[in-house]
Write a protein that holds these residues in place. Structure first.
Motif, PDB file in Angstrom:
ATOM      1  N   ILE A  34     -35.365   8.191  26.112  1.00 10.64           N
ATOM      2  CA  ILE A  34     -34.811   6.871  25.805  1.00 10.64           C
ATOM      3  C   ILE A  34     -33.557   7.114  24.971  1.00 10.64           C
ATOM      4  CG2 ILE A  34     -35.218   4.678  24.620  1.00 10.64           C
ATOM      5  CD1 ILE A  34     -38.245   5.209  25.012  1.00 10.64           C
ATOM      6  N   ASP A  35     -32.459   6.549  25.408  1.00 13.29           N
ATOM      7  CA  ASP A  35     -31.243   6.704  24.616  1.00 13.29           C
ATOM      8  C   ASP A  35     -31.454   5.994  23.280  1.00 13.29           C
ATOM      9  OD1 ASP A  35     -28.079   7.303  24.983  1.00 13.29           O
ATOM     10  OD2 ASP A  35     -28.482   5.634  23.635  1.00 13.29           O
ATOM     11  N   PRO A  36     -31.286   6.722  22.167  1.00 13.21           N
ATOM     12  CA  PRO A  36     -31.594   6.115  20.871  1.00 13.21           C
ATOM     13  C   PRO A  36     -30.748   4.877  20.564  1.00 13.21           C
ATOM     14  CG  PRO A  36     -31.124   8.471  20.636  1.00 13.21           C
ATOM     15  CD  PRO A  36     -30.827   8.099  22.047  1.00 13.21           C
ATOM     16  N   GLU A  37     -29.557   4.773  21.159  1.00 13.10           N
ATOM     17  CA  GLU A  37     -28.726   3.598  20.859  1.00 13.10           C
ATOM     18  C   GLU A  37     -28.857   2.501  21.891  1.00 13.10           C
ATOM     19  OE1 GLU A  37     -24.753   4.987  20.261  1.00 13.10           O
ATOM     20  OE2 GLU A  37     -25.318   5.881  18.332  1.00 13.10           O
ATOM     21  N   THR A  38     -28.685   2.862  23.154  1.00 12.18           N
ATOM     22  CA  THR A  38     -28.684   1.815  24.189  1.00 12.18           C
ATOM     23  C   THR A  38     -30.097   1.479  24.660  1.00 12.18           C
ATOM     24  OG1 THR A  38     -28.574   3.428  25.973  1.00 12.18           O
ATOM     25  CG2 THR A  38     -26.479   2.692  25.045  1.00 12.18           C
ATOM     26  N   HIS A  39     -31.051   2.334  24.296  1.00  9.34           N
ATOM     27  CA  HIS A  39     -32.442   2.193  24.737  1.00  9.34           C
ATOM     28  C   HIS A  39     -32.588   2.320  26.255  1.00  9.34           C
ATOM     29  CE1 HIS A  39     -33.765   0.030  20.784  1.00  9.34           C
ATOM     30  NE2 HIS A  39     -33.372   1.279  20.616  1.00  9.34           N
ATOM     31  N   GLY A  53     -30.711  13.410  27.051  1.00 13.64           N
ATOM     32  CA  GLY A  53     -30.803  14.538  26.118  1.00 13.64           C
ATOM     33  C   GLY A  53     -31.713  15.651  26.597  1.00 13.64           C
ATOM     34  N   LYS A  54     -32.102  15.642  27.863  1.00 19.13           N
ATOM     35  CA  LYS A  54     -33.056  16.644  28.354  1.00 19.13           C
ATOM     36  C   LYS A  54     -32.376  17.888  28.929  1.00 19.13           C
ATOM     37  CE  LYS A  54     -36.775  14.341  27.411  1.00 19.13           C
ATOM     38  NZ  LYS A  54     -37.609  14.761  26.301  1.00 19.13           N
ATOM     39  N   LYS A  73     -26.596  13.095  18.874  1.00 16.66           N
ATOM     40  CA  LYS A  73     -27.743  12.170  18.928  1.00 16.66           C
ATOM     41  C   LYS A  73     -28.989  12.856  19.483  1.00 16.66           C
ATOM     42  CE  LYS A  73     -26.447   8.971  21.622  1.00 16.66           C
ATOM     43  NZ  LYS A  73     -26.247   7.869  22.509  1.00 16.66           N
ATOM     44  N   HIS A  74     -28.757  13.873  20.299  1.00 17.77           N
ATOM     45  CA  HIS A  74     -29.894  14.500  20.980  1.00 17.77           C
ATOM     46  C   HIS A  74     -30.267  15.860  20.403  1.00 17.77           C
ATOM     47  CE1 HIS A  74     -29.523  11.411  24.016  1.00 17.77           C
ATOM     48  NE2 HIS A  74     -28.281  11.754  24.259  1.00 17.77           N
ATOM     49  N   LEU A  75     -29.514  16.306  19.419  1.00 12.64           N
ATOM     50  CA  LEU A  75     -29.746  17.669  18.918  1.00 12.64           C
ATOM     51  C   LEU A  75     -30.146  17.643  17.451  1.00 12.64           C
ATOM     52  CD1 LEU A  75     -26.576  19.321  20.499  1.00 12.64           C
ATOM     53  CD2 LEU A  75     -28.931  19.761  21.195  1.00 12.64           C
ATOM     54  N   SER A  76     -31.102  18.467  17.100  1.00 11.80           N
ATOM     55  CA  SER A  76     -31.443  18.589  15.682  1.00 11.80           C
ATOM     56  C   SER A  76     -30.451  19.558  15.039  1.00 11.80           C
ATOM     57  CB  SER A  76     -32.875  19.117  15.523  1.00 11.80           C
ATOM     58  OG  SER A  76     -32.943  20.438  16.004  1.00 11.80           O
ATOM     59  N   ARG A  77     -30.408  19.542  13.724  1.00 10.66           N
ATOM     60  CA  ARG A  77     -29.522  20.456  12.994  1.00 10.66           C
ATOM     61  C   ARG A  77     -29.851  21.906  13.362  1.00 10.66           C
ATOM     62  NH1 ARG A  77     -25.045  19.406  11.307  1.00 10.66           N
ATOM     63  NH2 ARG A  77     -25.814  17.451  10.429  1.00 10.66           N
TER      64      ARG A  77
END
Ligand code: FES
Length: 646
Positions: free
Chosen positions: A418-423, A46-47, A68-72
């Motif tokens: 860190i990938d929020p799902e796969t870590h 997400g960088k 997953k990587h972006l805010s609203r």
């Protein structure tokens, strides 16, 4: 849409026509635009965020993976994940600062503020008539009259030391001499011949932890060389109070500390002179900014009363002395030394410099200026009123007291995701070297990523059940999360973060947040009143503003209001060296800015306790982060007990 699309990258102004269907990251790589891509384009870090400025209809719709990587807020502003976004037509893309790679690691850099060059010290070349039997005026009289005739310098007097140089210098090159003048008042040196092109100054930022020096050509204001090093006073105590205590043990101890810092400054002078090929004696003027304790120790003033209630400095206004008074300083001995004014016991010349660089006293906009360091100074206000406070944030963000913490040097992990799902964890090190530790910007990323991945809760507790077994370690100091296993690290052990590390960082971020929060309360300002959040300090330049905001280092200001000014203490020191006007402005800042003593504010304890949470106890004050965490399903497992229910 045909098969060829024209893509422009800003702020580089680079343009390329490519076949449609490539990702933004693919095109960036082709054209040589560097975008951070910790996971090498796998879509997990997400960088690689970029903003589609024009042509948003010419990209594939946003996907769940991107979300997953972006805010609203980011989605609304047009941000996309470069490696997951395919280009279908013409577009203009801007790469935000935080997604760019290749920033220099020389932690001296700061903004270049345009100023009118008018240094206190200038050189004048003059041809002085010889004395004759018909004109038996003294050397002094002939020199001063020549300077009046040629340059209109009417109020000059000659320093004793310069007077001693006069007869020899005058006769060495048949009356052709160069005089070095301070403030159009005092001649401090007289050199044979024309040396007017060689007139140098040295600006210094004396930090408790680090010293930064800038060699300046006073004829044009240009920086000729820079150098930085650790403050040699560190062995006497990492924190200011330890050094004050040491200095109070006797005059010899005070002098020892003074000598230590001057030795460090001399080292910077020597490094810069060597690289610019000038002699230290050609430095005629120097300028110093530092916190009040550093200011006192540099000048050899006891800082005792700075540490005792009511915490008053010995001197407040800017100080101008002859270099010889600081006998070991390696510049022209009879040159001048300027030390910037201080605001109070805990707010020194470095804060004066911050406020000057942000130009807060004349700003119509309300600015929140945070200079992150071992002590963090926070200024808030506009031309109506500026208030400042100081928070003891400690050296955790400099990597101290952190198990594998280190300074921003080769091999330090500076970006992490860190990938929020796969870590799945990705990172970048300085100079792309094997990882040997983690520096401040990496630590801030790490906390934000652990929170978003649900591995750490809002209270800073590592949730062992959420940590993949291969990344979990148990030791005497509790559980730890493995950032880099030993087999891929550059040291002979795993690189980990422990709960006590998190605690140290939590205390530091809470101190900063508390300061900002109380300042806003006292000044009756809300988040909407703040037009700009300026992050100053060399370290601040490298942090990811979003990660810092996610952990609640500062109030939840929109990202486009946040800017970085780097080492503004160093910038301010340079401004004061090269402009008499800036010295006057510095005194005005010291006089007009109000100091707020945080610890005696009634809200202090409660606010500090609330600020210990990531990002803050009341998540309604962090709606963007709250929305992001909710979307990542962090409501129940990681945010329990914070009054946050999805
Ligand atoms: S490079 Fe795009 S998410 Fe990692």
């Amino acid at each position: 849409m045909n098969g060829i699309c024209e893509v422009t990258f800003q702020p580089y102004g680079k343009r390329l026509s490519v076949e449609s269907g490539l990702t933004i990251l693919d095109v960036a790589r082709r054209i040589g635009v560097d975008i951070t891509s910790l996971c090498a384009g796998k879509g997990t870090c997400g960088k690689c965020k970029v903003k589609v400025e024009f042509g948003s209809e010419n990209v594939e719709p946003i996907t769940q993976k991107e979300m997953k990587h972006l805010s609203r807020e980011e989605v609304n502003e047009g941000y996309r994940i470069a490696c997951l976004t395919r280009i279908l037509g013409k577009m203009i893309i801007s790469v935000p600062e935080r997604s760019r790679v290749g920033k220099q690691r020389l932690q001296t850099e700061g903004l270049e503020i345009p100023i009118v060059l008018d240094p206190s010290t200038k050189k004048y070349f003059i041809d002085v008539p010889r004395a004759t039997l018909n004109d038996p005026r003294s050397d002094e009289e002939r020199l001063l009259q020549s300077l009046i005739d040629r340059y209109g310098l009417r109020d000059l007097t000659i320093d004793y030391e310069a007077a001693r140089q006069l007869p020899v210098s005058l006769r060495k090159e048949n009356g052709r001499v160069t005089v070095v003048v301070w403030n159009d008042q005092r001649i401090m040196a007289i050199e044979p011949g024309d040396t007017s092109q060689r007139c140098y100054g040295f600006a210094v930022d004396i930090g408790s932890t680090k010293l930064a020096g800038f060699l300046i050509d006073l004829n044009n204001g240009k920086v000729m060389a820079t150098a930085a090093r650790m403050n040699p006073q560190i062995p006497y105590g990492e924190d200011i109070i330890s050094r004050i205590n040491y200095s109070m043990a006797g005059q010899d101890k005070l002098e020892e500390l003074q000598e230590a810092v001057i030795d460090g400054i001399n080292d910077l002078i020597n490094q810069c002179c060597e690289s610019a090929k000038i002699r230290p004696e050609e430095i005629y003027d120097s300028s110093f900014v530092g916190n009040t304790c550093m200011h006192h120790l540099f000048l050899g003033l006891t800082p005792k009363h700075v540490a005792l209630s009511p915490y008053v400095p010995a001197i407040k206004r800017g100080v101008q002395i002859q270099a010889a008074k600081l006998s070991s300083l390696n510049t022209y001995k009879y040159g001048r030394v300027y030390v910037a004014p201080v605001i109070g016991g805990f707010v020194g010349g470095d804060s004066v410099a911050d406020i000057m660089v942000a130009d807060m006293l004349t700003s119509g906009e309300t600015i929140l200026d945070i200079d992150i360091g071992t002590n963090t100074e926070i200024a808030l206000g506009n031309k109506e009123k500026v208030t400042i406070c100081s928070c003891a944030s400690g050296p955790a963000f400099e990597g101290m007291h952190i198990k594998h913490g280190m300074r921003a040097a080769t091999g330090a992990i500076e970006r992490i995701s860190i990938d929020p799902e796969t870590h799945e964890l990705s990172f970048r090190t300085i100079d792309d070297a094997l990882p040997v530790g983690i520096c401040g910007s990496g630590l801030i990323d790490l906390l934000a990523e652990l929170l978003k991945a649900g591995i750490m809760d809002c209270k800073g507790k590592l949730l062992d059940k959420q940590i993949p077994p291969q990344l979990l370690r148990r030791g005497t100091d509790g559980i730890a999360f493995v950032i880099v296993p030993q087999k891929t690290s550059g040291i002979d052990t795993d690189i980990v973060v422990t709960e006590s590390d998190i605690r140290e960082l939590q205390l530091a971020k809470a101190a900063i947040h508390t300061g900002a929060s109380i300042m806003m309360i006292r000044m009756g300002l809300s988040l909407n009143d703040i037009s700009k959040l300026i992050i100053a300090g060399a370290f601040g330049n490298y942090i990811d503003p979003e990660s810092a905001r996610t952990i609640g280092m500062y109030p939840e200001v929109a990202l486009d209001k946040i800017s970085f000014v780097g080492n503004s203490a160093g910038t301010g020191s340079r401004m004061m060296l090269t402009s008499k006007e800036c010295k006057i402005y510095a005194d005005r800042i010291a006089e007009e800015v109000h100091y707020l003593e945080l610890a005696i504010q009634p809200e202090f304890i409660e606010e500090y306790a609330k600020s210990m949470f990531f990002p803050y106890m009341d998540l309604d004050k962090y709606p963007i982060t709250k929305e992001l965490l909710t979307r990542l399903n962090r409501s129940r497992d990681s945010l329990e007990g914070v009054g946050f229910v999805s």
